[in-house]
Design a protein around this motif. Structure first.
Motif, short mmCIF file in Angstrom:
data_model
loop_
_atom_site.label_atom_id
_atom_site.label_comp_id
_atom_site.label_asym_id
_atom_site.label_seq_id
_atom_site.Cartn_x
_atom_site.Cartn_y
_atom_site.Cartn_z
N LYS A 64 0.84 -1.20 0.00
CA LYS A 64 0.00 0.00 0.00
C LYS A 64 0.87 1.24 0.00
O LYS A 64 1.82 1.35 0.78
CB LYS A 64 -0.92 -0.02 1.22
N GLY A 65 0.54 2.16 -0.88
CA GLY A 65 1.32 3.38 -1.00
C GLY A 65 2.46 3.28 -1.99
O GLY A 65 3.05 4.30 -2.36
N ARG A 66 2.79 2.08 -2.40
CA ARG A 66 3.88 1.88 -3.37
C ARG A 66 3.39 1.35 -4.71
O ARG A 66 3.95 1.67 -5.75
CB ARG A 66 4.92 0.91 -2.80
N PHE A 67 2.35 0.51 -4.68
CA PHE A 67 1.82 -0.12 -5.88
C PHE A 67 0.47 0.49 -6.23
O PHE A 67 -0.30 0.87 -5.33
CB PHE A 67 1.63 -1.61 -5.69
N THR A 68 0.16 0.54 -7.53
CA THR A 68 -1.13 1.04 -8.00
C THR A 68 -1.66 0.14 -9.09
O THR A 68 -0.95 -0.13 -10.07
CB THR A 68 -1.01 2.47 -8.53
N ILE A 69 -2.88 -0.34 -8.91
CA ILE A 69 -3.54 -1.16 -9.93
C ILE A 69 -4.47 -0.27 -10.72
O ILE A 69 -5.14 0.62 -10.17
CB ILE A 69 -4.29 -2.34 -9.30
N SER A 70 -4.50 -0.48 -12.03
CA SER A 70 -5.37 0.31 -12.89
C SER A 70 -5.73 -0.53 -14.11
O SER A 70 -5.19 -1.62 -14.30
CB SER A 70 -4.69 1.61 -13.32
#
Length: 121
Positions: A64-70
């Motif tokens: 959390k805070g480092r990875f982003t799913i899109s």
């Protein structure tokens, strides 16, 4: 039937970034949940991030805070942007798609073949 193909893995130094892609053969818009999982050597597969059809996201505490799913519905592709990578992020990363239907509820569960991410210290 949906086929998922991951790409974008590789070797990166700690603190670096990678973007994983998951290209689907069918429409991902209809899928209830798209997700990324990972499995490190000798460990069980664990959930990294999910993205629901409505756009809600969830992340493992460790990312959390480092990875982003899109996702890009026009390209039928889901992404995982990984920043500030750590050696403990080293694993094979798998894309997952779930389609829920019926009463009682059933799920079609689709997996990609995985892509290796290695983070050096």
């Amino acid at each position: 039937q949906v086929q998922l193909v991951e790409s974008g893995g590789g070797l990166v130094q700690a603190g670096g970034s990678l973007r994983l892609s998951c290209a689907a053969s069918g429409s991902i818009f209809s899928m209830n949940v798209m997700g990324w999982y990972r499995q490190a050597p000798g460990k069980q597969r664990e959930l990294v991030a999910t993205l629901s059809r409505s756009g809600s996201t969830s992340y493992a505490g460790s990312v959390k805070g480092r990875f982003t799913i899109s996702r890009d519905n026009t390209k039928n592709t889901v992404y995982l942007q990984m920043n500030s990578l750590k050696p403990e992020d080293t694993a094979v990363y798998y894309c997952n798609a779930q389609n829920w239907y019926g009463t009682p509820l059933r799920a079609d569960d689709y997996w990609g073949q995985g892509t290796q991410v290695t983070v050096s210290s």
